[in-house]
Design an enzyme around this catalytic site. Structure first.
Site, PDB file in Angstrom:
ATOM      1  CG  HIS A  33      -1.708   1.219   1.450  1.00 55.80           C
ATOM      2  ND1 HIS A  33      -3.040   1.317   1.110  1.00 55.80           N
ATOM      3  CD2 HIS A  33      -1.374   2.423   1.989  1.00 55.80           C
ATOM      4  CE1 HIS A  33      -3.487   2.520   1.418  1.00 55.80           C
ATOM      5  NE2 HIS A  33      -2.494   3.211   1.965  1.00 55.80           N
ATOM      6  CD  GLU A  34       1.723   3.567   3.686  1.00 55.12           C
ATOM      7  OE1 GLU A  34       1.934   4.645   3.096  1.00 55.12           O
ATOM      8  OE2 GLU A  34       0.698   3.365   4.349  1.00 55.12           O
TER       9      GLU A  34
ATOM     10  CG  HIS B 239       0.034   6.067  -0.796  1.00 53.08           C
ATOM     11  ND1 HIS B 239      -1.116   6.640  -1.310  1.00 53.08           N
ATOM     12  CD2 HIS B 239      -0.324   5.510   0.392  1.00 53.08           C
ATOM     13  CE1 HIS B 239      -2.125   6.433  -0.478  1.00 53.08           C
ATOM     14  NE2 HIS B 239      -1.675   5.749   0.561  1.00 53.08           N
TER      15      HIS B 239
ATOM     16  CG  ASP C  73      -0.580 -10.111   1.376  1.00 53.78           C
ATOM     17  OD1 ASP C  73      -0.495 -11.323   1.097  1.00 53.78           O
ATOM     18  OD2 ASP C  73      -0.789  -9.694   2.533  1.00 53.78           O
TER      19      ASP C  73
ATOM     20  CD  GLU D  42      -4.533  -9.555   6.019  1.00 53.73           C
ATOM     21  OE1 GLU D  42      -4.055 -10.292   5.143  1.00 53.73           O
ATOM     22  OE2 GLU D  42      -4.743  -8.335   5.839  1.00 53.73           O
TER      23      GLU D  42
ATOM     24  CG  HIS E   3      -7.312   7.019   5.252  1.00 54.39           C
ATOM     25  ND1 HIS E   3      -6.802   8.289   5.403  1.00 54.39           N
ATOM     26  CD2 HIS E   3      -6.249   6.200   5.031  1.00 54.39           C
ATOM     27  CE1 HIS E   3      -5.480   8.245   5.285  1.00 54.39           C
ATOM     28  NE2 HIS E   3      -5.121   6.998   5.049  1.00 54.39           N
TER      29      HIS E   3
END
Length: 633
Positions: A472-473, A476, A507, A515, A569
């Site tokens: 995710h990061e 960005h 993933d 999670e 978000h």
């Protein structure tokens, strides 16, 4: 009777073509295009012609295409202002023989009246031109007014087999009577912006290492919030009237980046937002920051440096255990008997541009912030090393594995060479703390690097334990290097959503994010977000795990820091659910290709949810054909 009526209409249409000069079938409106969506094939470089009108209702005409010599334009979608945001068409035959840039400008001229732009040739300036893997060309234009850039205004024109066929993006109708001579100096605007930053964060020492630094920027722009923001998002009295502004971007420290718009005539601060991207809305579940030291007591930032090489260096592999207890294969670098968590094994590595270990070029690099915070004067960054290639720090192993895996995903799936697409460094920092020394309850993309906290309340483990957090990061960063979606309101929610999309594709074990690290006392579902079910066990916006799943649940929040830049978000749940539905229909491998293409070739900085839908459809048509099951999914 319908057949004979259609035949009669067809006869009239054909007769009109024969009776007129070839370039002027001016009295007939082709079926499928309303009068406002059809322009004749006149040479707009030499003359401006009136629009055509249809002699009978368009819906009664047979489905006819205009002659190839004339060209046509069809507005696919408009924004809330009524302006076209996606146009398809065909240029006149003689224009289609021209070079693509000439065609693109002609396309803009043919649509100028409906766009409200007076002189496309001077207003839209080509910024980038690229040819994709299908051989299609994409030309990105930035809008200017009297030489001043219009913030958030960008158009992309697309060519297939050498012919421009589509245009999309958001822009500003040409202003009237707007002065571009500032009354407020840049120095005054900078002073105002710096004081605004100092009200809620700290400036770090000047000797921050270059690899974590983003230079401050300032320029005059035309600020028109109606391009991408909801009404009331700024302090402007009339948001429909664009203003000349100083746009100032400041990075007070390695973690944060702020954008300010200062009225260049009055000196008023009209709007600001924080551009740094986080995994969790900052401040919602965190402990309050400790009181900061006075500025005069700040110490210099120290960066641990290593001795020069004495022996021939080289990349090697290592086997190490991560935070999940899994043994991973990593790429590290040996230098003078010391092993560094630097992956210089990729083709992007440049030995000539590197001064290892402190100044590498084209590497995947994991560093240790040693439980310090970039806002504090004691912020310290050091190498992660070992003397025997045995790695006993599972936090660094997880972060390095995340970065290598994410890099390989983008390279193998899309041929993308690192975050910036040009072989730039991929940097991860572990053990980042809050300003009071407690564990940072978040992960960030700062614009230069990924920052991982070790958790506090919302998270029970270092955030780098979760591969989808790392994906995710890093995503960005990819978003910032491509569409560069503005981190506010709907464009910001798309920024978050695309980071989630590629996070779960990196993933792909499930549709969950976080999670492996969330505190189930706060997130009872066991995940921070669930793309298959954005409600995620919550019953509404007051539940921390809940997101809207449909536009009828969209949360119209104020666009400010207290409300997560307009709920970036929160509202990302809507496009997240859309991707889930699309991917489960066509399969992950096709879905990720379509979304990457939409991101890199069609979306712009100011794109809204409707723009994303249009971009995904067009990307699917490019890859699989118009009318395909993928385009219709």
């Amino acid at each position: 009777m319908r057949f004979f009526y259609a035949l009669f209409v067809l006869t009239l249409w054909a007769g009109s073509i024969i009776a007129q000069k070839p370039q002027a079938p001016a009295q007939i409106q082709p079926t499928g295009f309303s009068p406002e969506d059809f322009h004749p094939a006149v040479d707009l470089r030499r003359a401006t012609q009136p629009r055509f009108t249809a002699p009978f209702p368009a819906q009664t005409l047979p489905a006819l295409q205009p002659p190839a010599s004339t060209g046509y334009m069809q507005v696919v979608a408009r924004d809330e202002r009524g302006l076209p945001i996606f146009v398809k068409g065909q240029l006149p035959r003689d224009v289609r023989r021209e070079e693509v840039e000439t065609q693109a400008m002609y396309f803009l001229q043919m649509n100028a009246e409906r766009m409200g732009t007076t002189d496309p040739e001077t207003e839209f300036v080509l910024q980038k031109r690229n040819t994709d893997e299908l051989g299609m060309e994409h030309l990105r234009y930035k809008q200017f007014y009297q030489g001043v850039p219009v913030y958030a205004s960008e158009l992309v024109l697309h060519a297939r087999e050498g012919e421009v066929f589509a245009m999309n993006g958001r822009y500003l109708p040409t202003p009237s009577g707007l002065s571009v001579q500032p009354q407020i100096t840049l120095e005054s605007a900078l002073s105002l912006a710096r004081h605004a930053v100092e009200a809620y964060t700290a400036f770090s020492p000047a000797n921050l290492p270059d690899y974590l630094r983003e230079e401050d920027e300032a320029e005059l722009v035309i600020f028109a919030p109606q391009i991408y923001l909801p009404k009331g998002a700024t302090s402007m009295q009339d948001e429909s009237a664009p203003l000349l502004c100083w746009k100032i971007e400041l990075s007070p420290n390695a973690l944060e980046r702020y954008v300010f718009f200062v009225d260049a005539q009055s000196g008023a601060l009209l709007h600001s937002y924080k551009r740094s991207c986080s995994f969790l809305p900052k401040g919602i579940y965190e402990l309050p920051d400790a009181e900061e030291e006075p500025a005069g007591n700040k110490q210099s930032c120290s960066v641990s440096r290593s001795p020069s090489a004495l022996l021939p260096p080289g990349p090697v592999t290592a086997m190490a255990t991560d935070l999940k207890g899994i043994t991973r294969t990593l790429h590290v670098y040996e230098l003078s008997g010391t092993y560094y968590m630097i992956d210089a094994s990729r083709d992007m590595y440049s030995a000539a541009a590197s001064n290892l270990p402190d100044e590498p070029a084209g590497v995947i690099w994991t560093l240790n912030a040693q439980n310090t915070n970039p806002q504090n004067g004691n912020f310290t960054v050091s190498h992660v090393t070992t003397g025997n290639n045995q790695w006993n720090n599972p936090t660094s192993v997880s972060a390095h594995y995340n970065a290598e895996t994410s890099f390989e995903y983008y390279f193998n799936k899309f041929g993308r060479n690192s975050i910036n697409g040009q072989g730039g460094n991929v940097i991860s920092l572990i053990n980042v703390s809050e300003t009071d020394g407690s564990g940072m309850d978040n992960a960030f993309w700062s614009g230069t690097a990924m920052f991982y906290g070790n958790g506090n309340q919302a998270f029970t483990a270092p955030l780098c334990k979760s591969l989808d957090v790392g994906g995710h990061e890093m995503s960005h960063g990819v978003i910032g290097s491509t569409a560069n979606l503005i981190y506010e309101a709907q464009s910001g929610a798309l920024n978050e959503s695309f980071a989630d999309v590629f996070g779960v594709m990196i993933d792909p074990t499930n549709w969950l994010l976080g999670e492996d690290v969330v505190n189930t006392a706060i997130f009872p579902s066991g995940a921070l977000r669930d793309m298959s079910n954005p409600h995620n066990g919550g019953s509404g916006p007051n539940d921390p795990s809940w997101q809207p799943a449909h536009m009828n649940e969209y949360q119209n929040l104020p666009v400010n820091a207290q409300n997560d830049n307009g709920g970036v978000h929160l509202n990302s749940g809507i496009p997240n659910k859309a991707f889930y539905l699309f991917a489960t229909s066509v399969g992950n491998s096709k879905a990720e290709q379509v979304y990457y293409r939409a991101l890199t070739q069609y979306l712009t900085a100011s794109s809204q949810f409707i723009d994303c839908r249009l971009a995904v459809i067009q990307a699917a048509e490019d890859l699989y054909g118009a009318g395909s099951s993928e385009a219709n999914a």
